[in-house]
Design a protein around this motif. Sequence first.
Motif, PDB file in Angstrom:
ATOM      1  N   THR A 112       1.024   6.226   2.368  1.00 18.78           N
ATOM      2  CA  THR A 112      -0.047   5.404   2.922  1.00 18.78           C
ATOM      3  C   THR A 112      -0.422   4.231   2.024  1.00 18.78           C
ATOM      4  N   VAL A 113      -0.704   3.086   2.659  1.00 21.60           N
ATOM      5  CA  VAL A 113      -1.299   1.942   1.959  1.00 21.60           C
ATOM      6  C   VAL A 113      -2.750   1.845   2.418  1.00 21.60           C
ATOM      7  N   ARG A 114      -3.659   1.739   1.459  1.00 17.67           N
ATOM      8  CA  ARG A 114      -5.091   1.666   1.765  1.00 17.67           C
ATOM      9  C   ARG A 114      -5.640   0.314   1.343  1.00 17.67           C
ATOM     10  N   LEU A 115      -6.558  -0.215   2.144  1.00 17.58           N
ATOM     11  CA  LEU A 115      -7.191  -1.494   1.846  1.00 17.58           C
ATOM     12  C   LEU A 115      -8.631  -1.257   1.413  1.00 17.58           C
ATOM     13  N   CYS A 116      -8.998  -1.886   0.287  1.00 22.37           N
ATOM     14  CA  CYS A 116     -10.321  -1.693  -0.297  1.00 22.37           C
ATOM     15  C   CYS A 116     -11.082  -3.025  -0.292  1.00 22.37           C
ATOM     16  N   ASP A 117     -12.351  -2.977   0.080  1.00 27.71           N
ATOM     17  CA  ASP A 117     -13.240  -4.133  -0.040  1.00 27.71           C
ATOM     18  C   ASP A 117     -13.868  -4.051  -1.433  1.00 27.71           C
ATOM     19  N   VAL A 118     -13.456  -4.947  -2.334  1.00 29.55           N
ATOM     20  CA  VAL A 118     -13.918  -4.853  -3.730  1.00 29.55           C
ATOM     21  C   VAL A 118     -15.370  -5.308  -3.889  1.00 29.55           C
ATOM     22  N   GLU A 119     -15.884  -6.079  -2.926  1.00 29.25           N
ATOM     23  CA  GLU A 119     -17.294  -6.488  -2.997  1.00 29.25           C
ATOM     24  C   GLU A 119     -18.211  -5.304  -2.705  1.00 29.25           C
ATOM     25  N   LYS A 120     -17.793  -4.465  -1.738  1.00 26.03           N
ATOM     26  CA  LYS A 120     -18.599  -3.291  -1.375  1.00 26.03           C
ATOM     27  C   LYS A 120     -18.117  -2.018  -2.058  1.00 26.03           C
ATOM     28  N   ALA A 121     -16.956  -2.108  -2.727  1.00 24.05           N
ATOM     29  CA  ALA A 121     -16.343  -0.951  -3.394  1.00 24.05           C
ATOM     30  C   ALA A 121     -16.171   0.221  -2.424  1.00 24.05           C
ATOM     31  N   LYS A 122     -15.525  -0.065  -1.273  1.00 24.53           N
ATOM     32  CA  LYS A 122     -15.261   1.012  -0.318  1.00 24.53           C
ATOM     33  C   LYS A 122     -13.959   0.750   0.436  1.00 24.53           C
ATOM     34  N   TRP A 123     -13.334   1.846   0.902  1.00 29.76           N
ATOM     35  CA  TRP A 123     -12.108   1.746   1.691  1.00 29.76           C
ATOM     36  C   TRP A 123     -12.457   1.254   3.082  1.00 29.76           C
ATOM     37  N   VAL A 124     -11.662   0.328   3.621  1.00 27.19           N
ATOM     38  CA  VAL A 124     -11.970  -0.236   4.944  1.00 27.19           C
ATOM     39  C   VAL A 124     -10.850  -0.019   5.963  1.00 27.19           C
ATOM     40  N   CYS A 125      -9.652   0.334   5.491  1.00 29.56           N
ATOM     41  CA  CYS A 125      -8.527   0.491   6.420  1.00 29.56           C
ATOM     42  C   CYS A 125      -7.379   1.199   5.704  1.00 29.56           C
ATOM     43  N   ASP A 126      -6.569   1.950   6.447  1.00 32.63           N
ATOM     44  CA  ASP A 126      -5.349   2.514   5.859  1.00 32.63           C
ATOM     45  C   ASP A 126      -4.273   2.656   6.937  1.00 32.63           C
ATOM     46  N   PHE A 127      -3.018   2.672   6.514  1.00 32.29           N
ATOM     47  CA  PHE A 127      -1.922   2.834   7.462  1.00 32.29           C
ATOM     48  C   PHE A 127      -0.724   3.496   6.777  1.00 32.29           C
ATOM     49  N   LYS A 128       0.035   4.264   7.565  1.00 32.29           N
ATOM     50  CA  LYS A 128       1.255   4.899   7.048  1.00 32.29           C
ATOM     51  C   LYS A 128       2.343   3.836   6.991  1.00 32.29           C
ATOM     52  N   ALA A 129       2.839   3.553   5.785  1.00 29.32           N
ATOM     53  CA  ALA A 129       3.801   2.467   5.618  1.00 29.32           C
ATOM     54  C   ALA A 129       5.247   2.956   5.569  1.00 29.32           C
ATOM     55  N   HIS A 130       5.471   4.145   4.974  1.00 31.53           N
ATOM     56  CA  HIS A 130       6.837   4.642   4.770  1.00 31.53           C
ATOM     57  C   HIS A 130       6.900   6.151   4.989  1.00 31.53           C
ATOM     58  N   GLU A 131       8.124   6.666   4.954  1.00 34.24           N
ATOM     59  CA  GLU A 131       8.333   8.110   5.109  1.00 34.24           C
ATOM     60  C   GLU A 131       8.124   8.844   3.787  1.00 34.24           C
ATOM     61  N   THR A 132       8.370   8.158   2.682  1.00 35.52           N
ATOM     62  CA  THR A 132       8.112   8.752   1.359  1.00 35.52           C
ATOM     63  C   THR A 132       7.168   7.819   0.602  1.00 35.52           C
ATOM     64  N   ARG A 133       6.896   8.131  -0.662  1.00 32.50           N
ATOM     65  CA  ARG A 133       5.850   7.397  -1.392  1.00 32.50           C
ATOM     66  C   ARG A 133       6.159   5.907  -1.532  1.00 32.50           C
ATOM     67  N   VAL A 134       5.104   5.125  -1.429  1.00 37.20           N
ATOM     68  CA  VAL A 134       5.198   3.672  -1.585  1.00 37.20           C
ATOM     69  C   VAL A 134       5.184   3.365  -3.083  1.00 37.20           C
ATOM     70  N   LYS A 135       6.196   2.648  -3.548  1.00 33.39           N
ATOM     71  CA  LYS A 135       6.313   2.358  -4.980  1.00 33.39           C
ATOM     72  C   LYS A 135       5.612   1.063  -5.375  1.00 33.39           C
ATOM     73  N   THR A 136       5.641   0.073  -4.476  1.00 29.23           N
ATOM     74  CA  THR A 136       5.104  -1.232  -4.851  1.00 29.23           C
ATOM     75  C   THR A 136       4.668  -2.019  -3.622  1.00 29.23           C
ATOM     76  N   VAL A 137       3.677  -2.887  -3.812  1.00 26.28           N
ATOM     77  CA  VAL A 137       3.146  -3.704  -2.721  1.00 26.28           C
ATOM     78  C   VAL A 137       2.918  -5.125  -3.231  1.00 26.28           C
ATOM     79  N   ASP A 138       3.281  -6.107  -2.415  1.00 21.70           N
ATOM     80  CA  ASP A 138       3.054  -7.520  -2.729  1.00 21.70           C
ATOM     81  C   ASP A 138       2.604  -8.194  -1.440  1.00 21.70           C
ATOM     82  N   SER A 139       2.178  -9.452  -1.533  1.00 20.25           N
ATOM     83  CA  SER A 139       1.719 -10.122  -0.321  1.00 20.25           C
ATOM     84  C   SER A 139       1.867 -11.631  -0.446  1.00 20.25           C
ATOM     85  N   VAL A 140       1.825 -12.289   0.693  1.00 20.30           N
ATOM     86  CA  VAL A 140       1.849 -13.754   0.750  1.00 20.30           C
ATOM     87  C   VAL A 140       1.083 -14.161   2.003  1.00 20.30           C
ATOM     88  N   ASN A 141       0.336 -15.259   1.912  1.00 19.56           N
ATOM     89  CA  ASN A 141      -0.419 -15.727   3.076  1.00 19.56           C
ATOM     90  C   ASN A 141       0.425 -16.712   3.882  1.00 19.56           C
TER      91      ASN A 141
END
Length: 359
Positions: A224-253
């Motif tokens: 699972t990948v979880r999204l956190c709101d750092v201003e409120k310090a709380k989890w806001v969303c999560d989703f199953k990304a892979h069948e086994t553990r997620v090793k790394t995450v990156d992003s681009v707008n």
Amino acid sequence: MAAVLELVAGSYEQITFGYQVKTDEKEWTAKAEFTHHAHTASVSAVAASERFVVTGSKDETIQVYNMKKRIEHGALLHHDGTITCLEFYGTSHLLSGGEDGLLCVWSTKKWECLKSIKAHKGHVTSLSIHPSGKLALSVGTDKTLRTWNLINGRSAFIKNIKQNAHIVRWSPDGDRYVVVMNDKVNIYELETATVTGTVTNPKRIASVNFLNNSILAVAGDDETVRLCDVEKAKWVCDFKAHETRVKTVDSVNVDDYSVVVTASNDGFIKMWKIHLKEELEPPTLLGEVNTSARLTCLAVRRTSPMQQEITEEEAPQATTSEELLPELLRTKRVRIATEEVVLEDESKPKKKKKKNSGK
């Protein structure tokens, strides 16, 4: 014209994979651009700039690739131990950290080591450069968080933390930073240098990435990948990304949404579309590619279609390291950086000199 993304991933199998992603179709497809077997041990870190891609390994070397000319540029040999972290600042400098406790500043112009600092008593586990380029943070196995003045290459501040942290990251605007210890994310404010909030992940955290100034993507030792709101310090969303553990995450707008790229032990690299709205919804899968390798690290490059057209003709059309090797041997220009660098030990606080009372 649609943006062109390049994905670069390292693996336990010592191979670095490169893919080009066309973003003008409904389902994004990743075309194999290169696979390269330059390291003699597993790839532990990867970073990408406009021109270069660098990979670090347990073989103690940093391999440099010129992505505009599509050639191997050589190896940087300065660390004594596994390369744990790599990060570019713009196009001019690269910072590297290793198990030898060193923090090295490299010029990308001639690939010289400008400064080598003994940053931590143990390993350097993670580093992050402030968006201004004037400060950097590092964490290590000596239970300290250190702030570096990159103008003079000296330690600006040392904070003792209760545990060994293994990840540190600045927010895109540089007003906050996060420090990860095992399954906890501590959120700091730059102005006060104090913890403003903490969130706990169900599993040990493997990777984090800021999608914008308030949303942090967190990948742990599960699917699972979880999204956190750092201003409120709380989890806001999560989703199953892979069948086994997620090793790394990156992003681009891209346009009005964020593309989150995840890589896993299952060999897949997946691209997810997230609209960063008030109410976050689970992302949609844009596309995926199976590398058939156990992936360890990942970097995403965004290139303009114009730049892609210029380099496309030069690119070796290879999908295996065996096919690519003759091409590299024919074109590569290798520079081995072994300059003697004065080592400055900044891992210990400076002792104040006693004043001579004259007695």
